[in-house]
Scaffold this active site. Structure first.
Site: not given
Ligand code: COA
Length: 345
Positions: A258, A114, A288
């Site tokens: 980004h 990215c 993304n």
């Molecule tokens: N829908 C519903 N629930 C979801 C889910 C989805 N798509 N994905 C995860 N969950 C759940 C998890 O299982 C977790 O449940 P639990 O509390 O019962 O265990 C809860 O939601 C919270 O998950 P968490 O991973 O802590 O959420 P978050 O707020 O960190 O958001 C991302 C997850 C992936 C959106 C976030 O971490 C993120 O954007 N990370 C960066 C990723 C990125 O940018 N990647 C590309 C880089 S170039």
């Protein structure tokens, strides 16, 4: 040193839209969860026949060439950032060169996930600043959804496909790329990756290594770790680029970030002390798009007419590597001329 000015821009996104509501039918998720945690509402999916990495790059590049008002034969170098090339060899940039008729150009692909486009912008601008080349086409294209497991709700909600391109040209005016910051920390490589081929020429094993699983390779991501990393690095690297350009935060007019997660973008904007209306956001529509996200934003911002000559913007990205990159760019009058040329057809 000459300046490397952005004189042309273009973008392309595939036609097929995948909404959050459609994803609700595919995995255990909800539109409300996706919007509140990421800001994404829909994304575009590359068609397997129409939207090859080459085809998407070609559409964005042709627009950029038209806006710049150059002949493809003027292009000295093509740098194409992608981690989803159509072929391992030749490079997609070589195929693009032929499609465009840029027969004089050197061409290579650059892989920094990215962060790829901002890395490529740094490479391209240096060739101009050092006087080696006068005209460089910089492209960022990815079709990451080809490597997404649509049963994995942790990744399938985030990504979309597309392409963006800019033409850089040598300029003696006070404009163009003012600074670049590039970074990498391979210790975090395991937080975000797509396996390649193993020594037997098969995709490296995913999951339990069953034969049928060897046919596909999927993105793996530790979302929480990437989130923590990106919130820190986006702001830090953006500020570093501003300092390197000899500017102060108050001199920055636009943040072109980004598009991974609105919460990550907001954190970077806060670090730069910029209000939301000075931050280009389109992840609600495209998700993304990896290496394409920054140039797609840039093309939209340029087309909107909101970029005025003399305005300074910070381009900043992060991604697998883990990697990061930022540039400060001063918008110039050549850009405005390009817009007029585009409008006049
Ligand atoms: N829908 C519903 N629930 C979801 C889910 C989805 N798509 N994905 C995860 N969950 C759940 C998890 O299982 C977790 O449940 P639990 O509390 O019962 O265990 C809860 O939601 C919270 O998950 P968490 O991973 O802590 O959420 P978050 O707020 O960190 O958001 C991302 C997850 C992936 C959106 C976030 O971490 C993120 O954007 N990370 C960066 C990723 C990125 O940018 N990647 C590309 C880089 S170039």
């Amino acid at each position: 040193m000459r300046n490397a000015a952005i004189t042309g821009w273009g973008m392309y996104v595939p036609e097929q839209v995948l909404t959050n509501h459609e994803l609700e039918q595919m995995v255990d998720t909800s539109d409300e969860w996706i919007v509140s945690r990421t800001g994404i509402r829909e994304r575009r999916l590359a068609s397997t026949t129409e939207d090859t990495t080459l085809a998407m790059s070609c559409r964005a590049s042709k627009q950029a060439i038209q806006v710049a008002g150059i002949d493809p034969a003027d292009i000295d170098l093509i740098v194409l950032a992608t981690v989803t090339p159509d072929k391992f060899m030749p490079s997609t940039s070589s195929l693009l060169q032929t499609e465009l008729g840029a027969h004089r150009a050197a061409a290579f692909d650059l892989a920094a996930a990215c962060s790829g486009f901002v890395y490529a912008l740094a490479v391209g601008s240096q060739f101009i600043q050092t006087g080696v080349y006068r005209t460089v086409l910089v492209v960022g294209t990815d079709a990451l959804t080809r490597f997404i497991d649509f049963t994995d709700r942790g990744t399938c909600i985030l990504f979309g496909d597309g392409s963006g391109a800019v033409v850089l040209q040598a300029s003696d005016a006070d404009e163009g790329v003012l600074s670049n910051v590039l970074g990498s920390d391979g210790r975090g490589a395991h937080h975000l990756y797509i396996d390649g081929f193993d020594s037997n020429g098969l995709y490296a094993a995913n999951g339990n290594g069953a034969v049928e699983e060897l046919q596909r390779t999927y993105m793996k991501m530790n979302g929480n770790e990437v989130f923590r990393f990106s919130v820190r690095v986006m702001g830090e690297t953006a500020v570093e680029a501003v300092n390197k350009a000899g500017l102060r935060l108050g001199d920055i007019d636009w943040l072109i970030p980004h598009q991974a997660n609105l919460r990550i973008i907001d954190a970077a904007a806060k670090r730069l002390d910029l209000p939301r209306e000075r931050v280009w956001v389109n992840l609600d529509r495209y998700g993304n798009t990896s290496a394409a996200s920054v140039p797609i934003c840039l093309a939209e911002a340029a087309d909107s007419g909101k970029l005025k000559p003399g305005m300074n913007m910070v381009l900043v990205a992060f991604g697998a590597g883990l990697s990061w990159a930022s540039s400060v760019v001063r918008w110039g009058s050549q850009g405005v001329r390009g817009r007029e040329a585009e409008r006049d057809g």
